[in-house]
Design a protein around this motif. Structure first.
Motif, PDB file in Angstrom:
ATOM      1  N   VAL A 195      13.237   1.903   1.215  1.00 23.28           N
ATOM      2  CA  VAL A 195      13.694   1.370  -0.073  1.00 23.28           C
ATOM      3  C   VAL A 195      12.537   1.314  -1.064  1.00 23.28           C
ATOM      4  O   VAL A 195      12.696   1.668  -2.246  1.00 23.28           O
ATOM      5  N   LEU A 196      11.363   0.886  -0.627  1.00 23.86           N
ATOM      6  CA  LEU A 196      10.207   0.841  -1.527  1.00 23.86           C
ATOM      7  C   LEU A 196       9.838   2.235  -2.024  1.00 23.86           C
ATOM      8  O   LEU A 196       9.491   2.419  -3.195  1.00 23.86           O
ATOM      9  N   ALA A 197       9.913   3.224  -1.136  1.00 23.65           N
ATOM     10  CA  ALA A 197       9.585   4.599  -1.528  1.00 23.65           C
ATOM     11  C   ALA A 197      10.587   5.142  -2.539  1.00 23.65           C
ATOM     12  O   ALA A 197      10.213   5.778  -3.539  1.00 23.65           O
ATOM     13  N   PHE A 198      11.875   4.878  -2.309  1.00 19.82           N
ATOM     14  CA  PHE A 198      12.888   5.390  -3.226  1.00 19.82           C
ATOM     15  C   PHE A 198      12.913   4.614  -4.542  1.00 19.82           C
ATOM     16  O   PHE A 198      13.337   5.145  -5.570  1.00 19.82           O
ATOM     17  N   ALA A 238      15.983  -8.630  -5.827  1.00 23.13           N
ATOM     18  CA  ALA A 238      16.254  -9.556  -4.727  1.00 23.13           C
ATOM     19  C   ALA A 238      17.405  -9.046  -3.858  1.00 23.13           C
ATOM     20  O   ALA A 238      17.344  -9.101  -2.619  1.00 23.13           O
ATOM     21  N   ALA A 239      18.452  -8.531  -4.510  1.00 23.56           N
ATOM     22  CA  ALA A 239      19.619  -8.047  -3.761  1.00 23.56           C
ATOM     23  C   ALA A 239      19.288  -6.788  -2.967  1.00 23.56           C
ATOM     24  O   ALA A 239      19.691  -6.645  -1.806  1.00 23.56           O
ATOM     25  N   VAL A 240      18.549  -5.861  -3.576  1.00 29.70           N
ATOM     26  CA  VAL A 240      18.220  -4.607  -2.898  1.00 29.70           C
ATOM     27  C   VAL A 240      17.280  -4.865  -1.723  1.00 29.70           C
ATOM     28  O   VAL A 240      17.473  -4.335  -0.622  1.00 29.70           O
ATOM     29  N   TYR A 241      16.272  -5.695  -1.926  1.00 24.10           N
ATOM     30  CA  TYR A 241      15.332  -5.990  -0.844  1.00 24.10           C
ATOM     31  C   TYR A 241      16.027  -6.734   0.296  1.00 24.10           C
ATOM     32  O   TYR A 241      15.745  -6.487   1.477  1.00 24.10           O
ATOM     33  N   ALA A 242      16.924  -7.660  -0.046  1.00 22.53           N
ATOM     34  CA  ALA A 242      17.649  -8.392   0.996  1.00 22.53           C
ATOM     35  C   ALA A 242      18.512  -7.435   1.815  1.00 22.53           C
ATOM     36  O   ALA A 242      18.548  -7.514   3.055  1.00 22.53           O
ATOM     37  N   ALA A 243      19.214  -6.531   1.140  1.00 25.44           N
ATOM     38  CA  ALA A 243      20.048  -5.563   1.849  1.00 25.44           C
ATOM     39  C   ALA A 243      19.198  -4.641   2.710  1.00 25.44           C
ATOM     40  O   ALA A 243      19.631  -4.203   3.785  1.00 25.44           O
ATOM     41  N   ALA A 244      17.974  -4.340   2.257  1.00 25.83           N
ATOM     42  CA  ALA A 244      17.082  -3.495   3.048  1.00 25.83           C
ATOM     43  C   ALA A 244      16.685  -4.184   4.349  1.00 25.83           C
ATOM     44  O   ALA A 244      16.515  -3.530   5.386  1.00 25.83           O
ATOM     45  N   VAL A 245      16.546  -5.507   4.299  1.00 24.21           N
ATOM     46  CA  VAL A 245      16.148  -6.248   5.492  1.00 24.21           C
ATOM     47  C   VAL A 245      17.321  -6.419   6.444  1.00 24.21           C
ATOM     48  O   VAL A 245      17.205  -6.216   7.651  1.00 24.21           O
ATOM     49  N   ALA A 273       0.834  -1.203   0.000  1.00 23.85           N
ATOM     50  CA  ALA A 273       0.000   0.000   0.000  1.00 23.85           C
ATOM     51  C   ALA A 273       0.869   1.253   0.000  1.00 23.85           C
ATOM     52  O   ALA A 273       0.548   2.253  -0.667  1.00 23.85           O
ATOM     53  N   LEU A 274       1.965   1.221   0.757  1.00 20.45           N
ATOM     54  CA  LEU A 274       2.888   2.362   0.770  1.00 20.45           C
ATOM     55  C   LEU A 274       3.461   2.598  -0.620  1.00 20.45           C
ATOM     56  O   LEU A 274       3.475   3.734  -1.106  1.00 20.45           O
ATOM     57  N   LEU A 304      16.967   0.553  -9.097  1.00 22.28           N
ATOM     58  CA  LEU A 304      16.045  -0.558  -9.306  1.00 22.28           C
ATOM     59  C   LEU A 304      14.738  -0.072  -9.918  1.00 22.28           C
ATOM     60  O   LEU A 304      14.215  -0.678 -10.862  1.00 22.28           O
ATOM     61  N   GLY A 305      14.198   1.029  -9.392  1.00 21.44           N
ATOM     62  CA  GLY A 305      12.963   1.564  -9.952  1.00 21.44           C
ATOM     63  C   GLY A 305      13.114   1.970 -11.403  1.00 21.44           C
ATOM     64  O   GLY A 305      12.221   1.741 -12.226  1.00 21.44           O
TER      65      GLY A 305
END
Length: 291
Positions: A78-81, A216-223, A11-12, A170-171
């Motif tokens: 990360v999702l916002a950027f 996958a790499a960006v989301y993993a690093a975000a976590v 949703a964000l 990524l975006g």
């Protein structure tokens, strides 16, 4: 364990995309690049948009609620950027985001903050606050017409916001992949859509693979927040953004180089972002040292 974004995170992301599509679009970037005045003058930052981003909580996403922020975490940032990169949002968004809570007015968008990043300072003339030593900075002719740059003398300063720059890349990679597929469906040659030709299909497939590997790499690093994973994420995201934009240009042909198409702006922005945060050479060295 489910590693997919939660309902709130989706949703964000949708909300940020909707906001940016309603308030700013790549068509604005194209018009400003052609020399048409932006809301506050050609080539200058739209401070009205900046304040609206602040009002929406974009810069205060990770600030605790007790300090007037939204109270979310690194994955949400990360999702916002990622959406900011997709939309070609102009301005020193990463530096302003990182300064929220430290610099008065940054979280609300009333203060535009930039920072010395490596050897570059983006948006130096438009910023209210500059973090780092920008003495002797010299204006450059930027590859990206919507990212004014200055270069500082001397050794590079430590890169900041590497993960957020990777998210922007990524975006952009995802956006150019979608643009290539859409154009391949409608552009015809020899009486057939160009997407019917195997060579074009291979380009589009490779763009998709690059994007999802980088995602996958960006989301993993975000976590995890692990510095080495951030290095790998930046390398993969830079590669995906630049190569996808190049392949998207190839699919568009000569049309891609005109101001009517936004793809060339994605390529130029990807080249600039690749030099912000941690450079490719520095990231590769860090990963090599850890092996």
């Amino acid at each position: 364990m489910d590693f997919q974004p939660t309902e709130d995170q989706r949703a964000l992301r949708a909300g940020v995309r909707e906001f940016l599509e309603g308030r700013f679009s790549a068509r604005d970037a194209v018009r400003w690049g052609e020399g048409e005045p932006s809301p506050e003058g050609a080539g200058r930052l739209d401070r009205g948009l900046w304040r609206e981003l602040g009002k929406a909580g974009f810069f205060a996403l990770t600030l605790p609620e007790a300090r007037g922020g939204v109270g979310l975490g690194r994955p949400e940032a990360v999702l916002a950027f990622e959406e900011a990169g997709r939309a070609l949002l102009p301005g020193p968004a990463v530096a302003t985001f990182l300064a929220a809570g430290e610099v008065a007015g940054a979280a609300s968008g009333d203060t535009v903050v930039t920072a010395v990043d490596g050897t570059l300072v983006p948006w130096l003339a438009e910023a209210d606050v500059v973090q780092g030593d920008a003495a002797g900075a010299v204006a450059l002719r930027s590859l990206d017409p919507l990212t004014p740059l200055h270069r500082i003398p001397g050794p590079p300063a430590p890169g900041r916001g590497t993960l957020l720059h990777a998210a922007e890349q990524l975006g952009s990679a995802a956006r150019t992949g979608e643009m290539a597929v859409r154009y391949a469906r409608v552009r015809t040659q020899f009486g057939r859509p160009v997407g019917a030709f195997q060579a074009v299909q291979h380009l589009c497939a490779q763009m998709f693979v690059r994007t999802e590997v980088a995602r996958a790499a960006v989301y993993a690093a975000a976590v995890t927040g692990d510095p080495l994973e951030v290095c790998g994420a930046k390398l993969l995201a830079d590669d995906a953004a630049v190569r996808n934009a190049r392949d998207c240009l190839q699919v568009h042909g000569g049309m891609g180089f005109t101001w009517e198409a936004e793809v060339h702006l994605h390529l130029k922005r990807a080249w600039v972002r690749a030099e912000l945060g941690q450079s490719a050479d520095a990231a590769a060295e860090a990963l090599a040292d850890a092996l």
